[in-house]
Design an enzyme around this catalytic site. Structure first.
Site, short mmCIF file in Angstrom:
data_model
loop_
_atom_site.label_atom_id
_atom_site.label_comp_id
_atom_site.label_asym_id
_atom_site.label_seq_id
_atom_site.Cartn_x
_atom_site.Cartn_y
_atom_site.Cartn_z
N ASP A 1 -5.22 32.09 6.73
CA ASP A 1 -5.25 33.62 6.38
C ASP A 1 -6.20 33.46 5.29
O ASP A 1 -6.65 34.60 4.56
CB ASP A 1 -3.93 34.15 6.27
CG ASP A 1 -3.11 34.41 7.72
OD1 ASP A 1 -3.84 34.59 8.60
OD2 ASP A 1 -1.95 34.55 7.36
N SER B 1 -0.15 27.25 16.35
CA SER B 1 -0.21 28.83 16.10
C SER B 1 1.57 28.71 15.73
O SER B 1 2.29 28.74 16.52
CB SER B 1 -0.37 29.62 16.88
OG SER B 1 0.42 30.76 16.99
C1 S3P Z 1 1.91 33.77 11.05
C2 S3P Z 1 0.77 32.93 11.58
C3 S3P Z 1 -0.62 32.84 11.56
C4 S3P Z 1 -1.11 33.71 10.51
C5 S3P Z 1 -0.46 35.04 10.55
C6 S3P Z 1 1.05 34.84 10.30
C7 S3P Z 1 3.07 33.60 11.19
O1 S3P Z 1 -1.07 33.38 12.86
O2 S3P Z 1 -2.49 33.96 10.72
O3 S3P Z 1 -0.81 35.95 9.66
O4 S3P Z 1 4.10 34.31 10.45
O5 S3P Z 1 3.76 33.09 11.78
P1 S3P Z 1 -1.03 32.17 14.09
O6 S3P Z 1 0.35 31.60 14.34
O7 S3P Z 1 -1.51 33.13 15.33
O8 S3P Z 1 -2.10 31.43 13.65
#
Ligand code: S3P
Length: 445
Positions: free
Chosen positions: A332, A182
């Site tokens: 996404d 993540s």
């Molecule tokens: C993001 C990371 C992703 C993504 C979100 C934006 C970011 O989430 O789904 O829309 O800007 O770091 P996760 O890190 O929870 O996967």
């Protein structure tokens, strides 16, 4: 529900035109955050004026940072250094933005004051233990609606949700092995690492978007990257500067798929971010047999970008399997990939994507339910979907679940469906893509 809260879509004859893709959401958030805690002025061009990013701006304004905005997407931030933010007078409100709450918590953990932060009904259902745990190890206490991380034997058990009370202070460095890939968790820990005395390291199970690392370098932080290990040295001093935000590939994805699926289409998408940790959608489109023309590649503010031309496929795309390390690179985009898969020859299997269940909505459930209403053959699995194509889609009344990516994906499905499609509750689109409806109207004539 007011008129502006729904979108009526009819089958498109063709899609023609050029689209300037609005600024990347992830990069816009990070630019405000780093600009606010850097020394001196930061100028951001092509900032995404979406509600999520405006929520990040509001949080820093509440903490005494001066931010000027022009309507052309230019933002000027008067940074005050890593300890320059002040205790907000009110509860911080991130609205619908998971990126804001998870990243800003890393900065709040390094402050001497206590902050409460929350957001809308969807945010209050998003899991926060994933950030509370590493921040607790570094010395901050995070109290959520169902417990306090690290206190009273709750460590290692139980989930916590916003509102979060963050008791910051002096942080110690840590080496944190992330259980899920993540970028939000990684970024939260790296931002907290700016405040710790020494080297903070994050170990990722697989590569996730690396905008924080790139931007920290741009602001002069000392960063080391070795394979899946990323370290930052604290206490850091960041230097403000200029950032040019590329267009958001997650927004471009809707038109990449629309251009492929609507017969006779020819779209030129300008200034699309092409960061290697984000272009899973391009890989998938190539593997499914789509032809894209990628032109004029360049790197500005450490971020690659290009113009992409997409024309409708004469041959049907084919179903493929999508899983493993590719998932964080297109997390996404899975709702719009599901729409494409309904038109592919054969079966598309999406797996290893359990994270989709804890996004703005449970996207495995919401996108499967809504596509089924339109006639798709789609089966929900625990960590993904199995989609068999091609199926003829028919218009339906669609619930967006107030999830911007569900609303926009279903709008694209509406462009190829027989009859009329109504998407309900489309206000949410403004969180990431203001102007989406105007672009659709323009390119479909
Ligand atoms: C993001 C990371 C992703 C993504 C979100 C934006 C970011 O989430 O789904 O829309 O800007 O770091 P996760 O890190 O929870 O996967």
């Amino acid at each position: 529900m007011g008129q502006q809260n729904m979108l009526k879509i009819i089958k498109a004859k063709k899609l023609i035109g050029e689209i300037n893709i609005p600024g990347d959401k992830s990069i816009s958030h990070r630019a405000v955050m780093l600009g606010a805690i850097a020394e001196g002025e930061t100028v951001i061009n092509n900032f995404l004026m979406g509600e999520d990013c405006l929520a990040t701006i509001n949080c820093f304004k509440e903490m005494g940072i001066e931010i000027e905005m022009s309507n052309k997407g230019k933002i000027i931030i008067k940074g005050k250094g890593i300890r320059g933010v002040t205790k907000p007078k009110k509860i911080l409100d991130v609205s619908n933005s998971g990126t804001t709450i998870r990243l800003i918590s890393g900065i709040l953990a390094g402050q001497e004051f206590e902050t409460t932060i929350t957001g809308d009904a969807s945010i209050q259902k998003r899991p926060m233990k994933r950030i509370a745990e590493p921040l607790f190890r570094m010395g901050a206490i995070i109290e959520g609606s169902e417990g306090i991380e690290g206190v009273g034997g709750r460590r290692g058990t139980g989930e916590i949700y916003p509102p979060l009370k963050i008791k910051g202070g002096k942080l110690r460095p840590t080496e944190y092995k992330m259980p899920v890939a993540s970028a939000q968790v990684k970024s939260c820990v790296l931002l907290a690492g700016l405040y710790a005395d020494g080297k903070t390291t994050v170990i990722e199970p697989g590569p996730s978007r690396d905008h924080t690392e790139r931007m920290l370098m741009h602001f002069g932080a000392k960063i080391e990257i070795s394979g899946n290990k990323i370290s930052v040295h604290g206490p850091a001093s960041l230097e403000g500067g200029e950032i040019d935000v590329p267009g958001d590939i997650s927004s471009a994805a809707f038109f990449l798929v629309a251009g492929l699926l609507v017969p006779g289409s020819d779209l030129l998408l300008r200034n699309v971010g092409m960061n290697p940790t984000r272009i899973g959608i391009i890989e998938v489109l190539h593997r499914m047999g789509a032809k894209l023309e990628i032109m004029d590649e360049e790197i500005i503010s450490e971020e690659p970008r290009a113009n992409i031309r997409v024309t409708s496929s004469e041959k049907r795309v084919t179903g493929i399997e999508i899983g493993g390390e590719l998932i964080p690179k297109l997390i996404d985009e899975i709702p719009i990939i599901a729409v494409l898969a309904t038109q592919a020859e054969g079966t598309t299997i999406i797996k290893d994507a359990k994270e989709l269940r804890v996004k703005e909505s449970d996207r495995i459930k919401t996108i499967s339910t809504e596509l089924k209403k339109m006639g798709a053959a789609i089966e929900e699995t625990e960590d993904g979907m199995i989609i068999t194509g091609p199926t003829k889609l028919k218009g339906a009344t669609i619930n967006s679940y107030r999830d911007h990516r569900v609303a926009m994906s279903m709008a694209i499905a509406g462009l190829i469906a027989d009859g009329e499609t109504i998407i309900e509750d489309t206000e949410c689109i403004k969180t990431s893509f203001p102007g989406f409806e105007d672009i659709l109207n323009r390119i479909s004539g």
